[in-house]
Design a protein around this motif. Structure first.
Motif, mmCIF file in Angstrom:
data_model
loop_
_atom_site.group_PDB
_atom_site.id
_atom_site.type_symbol
_atom_site.label_atom_id
_atom_site.label_comp_id
_atom_site.label_asym_id
_atom_site.label_seq_id
_atom_site.Cartn_x
_atom_site.Cartn_y
_atom_site.Cartn_z
ATOM 1 N N LEU A 174 58.736 25.662 83.862
ATOM 2 C CA LEU A 174 60.016 25.117 85.021
ATOM 3 C C LEU A 174 60.212 23.932 84.866
ATOM 4 N N ARG A 175 59.365 22.989 85.191
ATOM 5 C CA ARG A 175 59.718 21.591 85.476
ATOM 6 C C ARG A 175 60.056 21.146 83.901
ATOM 7 N N GLN A 176 60.220 21.324 82.756
ATOM 8 C CA GLN A 176 60.541 20.960 81.593
ATOM 9 C C GLN A 176 61.733 21.402 82.078
ATOM 10 N N ALA A 177 62.572 22.971 81.821
ATOM 11 C CA ALA A 177 63.546 22.833 82.029
ATOM 12 C C ALA A 177 64.192 22.378 82.947
ATOM 13 N N MET A 178 63.733 21.885 83.985
ATOM 14 C CA MET A 178 64.739 21.237 84.708
ATOM 15 C C MET A 178 64.890 19.239 84.389
ATOM 16 N N ALA A 179 64.229 19.295 83.894
ATOM 17 C CA ALA A 179 64.008 18.396 83.197
ATOM 18 C C ALA A 179 65.186 17.708 81.920
ATOM 19 N N GLU A 180 65.510 18.897 81.120
ATOM 20 C CA GLU A 180 66.821 19.644 80.356
ATOM 21 C C GLU A 180 67.240 20.104 80.817
ATOM 22 N N PHE A 181 67.375 19.871 82.245
ATOM 23 C CA PHE A 181 68.710 20.290 82.655
ATOM 24 C C PHE A 181 69.818 19.451 82.737
ATOM 25 N N TYR A 182 69.194 18.077 83.500
ATOM 26 C CA TYR A 182 69.953 17.182 84.006
ATOM 27 C C TYR A 182 69.718 16.103 82.409
ATOM 28 N N GLU A 183 68.877 16.278 81.373
ATOM 29 C CA GLU A 183 69.809 15.378 80.412
ATOM 30 C C GLU A 183 70.814 15.834 79.870
ATOM 31 N N ARG A 184 71.181 17.526 79.919
ATOM 32 C CA ARG A 184 71.900 18.009 78.549
ATOM 33 C C ARG A 184 73.218 17.399 79.994
ATOM 34 N N TRP A 185 73.326 17.689 81.255
ATOM 35 C CA TRP A 185 74.477 18.263 82.039
ATOM 36 C C TRP A 185 75.369 16.526 82.680
ATOM 37 N N LEU A 222 64.958 11.976 83.041
ATOM 38 C CA LEU A 222 63.418 12.281 83.984
ATOM 39 C C LEU A 222 62.079 12.715 83.591
ATOM 40 N N ASN A 223 60.891 12.683 84.313
ATOM 41 C CA ASN A 223 59.581 12.646 83.506
ATOM 42 C C ASN A 223 59.324 14.491 83.609
ATOM 43 N N PRO A 224 58.979 15.431 83.366
ATOM 44 C CA PRO A 224 58.911 16.570 83.450
ATOM 45 C C PRO A 224 57.691 16.822 84.928
ATOM 46 N N GLN A 225 56.692 15.810 84.423
ATOM 47 C CA GLN A 225 55.225 15.998 84.938
ATOM 48 C C GLN A 225 55.091 14.992 86.536
ATOM 49 N N THR A 226 55.680 14.304 86.236
ATOM 50 C CA THR A 226 55.989 13.199 87.250
ATOM 51 C C THR A 226 57.536 12.433 88.535
ATOM 52 N N GLU A 227 58.015 13.185 87.832
ATOM 53 C CA GLU A 227 59.958 13.020 88.876
ATOM 54 C C GLU A 227 60.311 13.931 89.025
ATOM 55 N N ILE A 228 59.786 15.060 89.291
ATOM 56 C CA ILE A 228 60.204 16.430 89.700
ATOM 57 C C ILE A 228 59.187 17.465 90.437
ATOM 58 N N GLN A 229 60.203 17.861 91.562
ATOM 59 C CA GLN A 229 59.737 19.108 92.515
ATOM 60 C C GLN A 229 59.722 20.016 92.221
ATOM 61 N N PRO A 230 60.065 20.827 91.986
ATOM 62 C CA PRO A 230 60.760 22.332 92.502
ATOM 63 C C PRO A 230 60.104 22.421 93.918
#
Length: 391
Positions: free
Chosen positions: A77-88, A93-101
């Protein structure tokens, strides 16, 4: 003599949420056979994408998928969130440290306030704005300081007025663009000013960004501004953009230290969301551009046309450049306040729309129409309102 049990004093700081109270009345009217059409709440009525639902079912059939999940979310999920922010948004964003679901943005408001605000500290809240910014701040012992959003300024912050305030006790500033309830669009110059403001005054600016895909071809993020991650936080939610309000999936993005502080609070309050929901959400973040356009542009455009007709029938003024899943309009001078109009619409036309006062004093002369109803229901609501107000 028997002692009586009293609730916590914090309950004196808030009242029951307007929609919680009003929906009881609407349910009572429906029980009487009045068939109220609700154009009040922003709960998307369309389903998520097919692959999202299929992934949920697939994981639910896995006997090993039903245990506790990590509070910080699954890696998928964190990886998909990071990809979403990059894509759109073009934001890395670093999916390990800069995203919290999150379990929705409401939960994020609670955890972020607990992480940054001590009792007695001040919080800047927009007027008009999402009522939860105010209610949760009060419940947690913070002092709410409103800042005005005005129509003649495109519902953007007045930075000259903000700079005149005593900001020494302010810890957080809530912003929300595209704006709810007004439909004011996100502007890069506003985001740039917000980042400067946050840096200069050591205030954490939190941008709540769930509406950037609704009737909007050019989604923006506060995190697109250079240096924003150092002093700002952004929430995003799947409720609106992915038709998943009941799934309760959102995200918080910022620098690693801020995320760690928020996770420290969150891990003491809840556990991770069901694995099936997390993996299905990861699938939804990869929806095609065609899916997004049909769900968030084409469908809402049709409905918005009808909502504009309703506004014109009610003789309300509105800005046609609004974005988001609501239409915000100013009531005629003949009404004392917005609730006078919305109560008449409810009881004479049997349509439930929202008075703007619930979003703050600057909303007292406005109403809000939700686009979250089937096309035929909005069309029927228009005909009912025309029958009462179109004479």
């Amino acid at each position: 003599m028997e002692k009586t049990i009293q609730p916590a004093e914090r309950l004196q700081q808030v009242s029951e949420y307007y929609f919680s109270r009003k929906l009881k009345e609407v349910a009572s009217l429906n029980a009487q056979g009045l068939d109220i059409i609700s154009l009040a709440i922003g709960s998307p009525d369309m389903p998520p994408s097919r692959q999202t639902v299929e992934k949920l079912c697939e994981v639910a059939h896995d006997p090993s998928a039903h245990g506790y999940q990590p509070t910080m979310g699954t890696p998928e999920l964190r990886q998909a969130m990071a990809e979403f922010y990059e894509r759109w948004y073009g934001v890395s964003l670093n999916p390990q440290t800069e995203i919290q679901p999150l379990i929705g943005s409401k939960e994020g408001i609670l955890h972020t306030t607990l992480a940054f605000v001590n009792p007695g500290d001040q919080v800047l809240v927009p007027n008009p704005g999402y009522p939860t910014y105010t209610s949760l701040s009060k419940i947690l012992g913070a002092e709410v300081v409103n800042y005005d959003l005005m129509e003649d300024n495109g519902w953007q912050p007045d930075f000259d007025a903000l700079e005149q305030m005593d900001l020494r006790r302010v810890k957080l500033m809530w912003t929300n663009y595209p704006n709810m309830p007004t439909g004011g669009a996100a502007r890069m110059q506003t985001y740039e000013r917000l980042v400067r403001f946050a840096r200069e005054h050591a205030i954490v600016v939190v941008n709540d960004n769930p509406y950037s895909f609704i009737l909007n071809d050019h989604p923006l993020s506060l995190l697109q501004v250079e240096g924003a991650k150092d002093c700002c936080i952004e929430f995003n939610s799947m409720s609106k953009s992915h038709n998943m309000p009941g799934w309760r999936v959102g995200l918080c993005a910022s620098n690693a230290q801020f995320i760690q502080w928020i996770l420290k609070i969150k891990s003491n309050i809840d556990s991770g969301t069901f694995r099936g929901i997390q993996l299905a959400a990861a699938e939804a973040y990869r929806n095609s551009e065609e899916w997004h356009h049909e769900a968030n542009i084409t469908t809402y455009r049709r409905r918005r046309d009808k909502a504009e007709e309703i506004m014109r029938t009610l003789k309300c003024d509105f800005d046609p450049s609004q974005v988001g899943m609501f239409l915000w309009g100013k009531i005629p001078a003949s009404y004392a306040n917005a609730e006078e109009l919305t109560e008449r619409v409810l009881h004479e036309a049997r349509v439930f729309i929202t008075p703007g006062f619930i979003f703050g004093s600057n909303g007292e002369r406005y109403i809000r129409i939700s686009l979250c109803a089937k096309d035929e229901k909005i069309a029927e609501a228009l005909e009912r309102i025309k029958a009462v107000f179109g004479r």
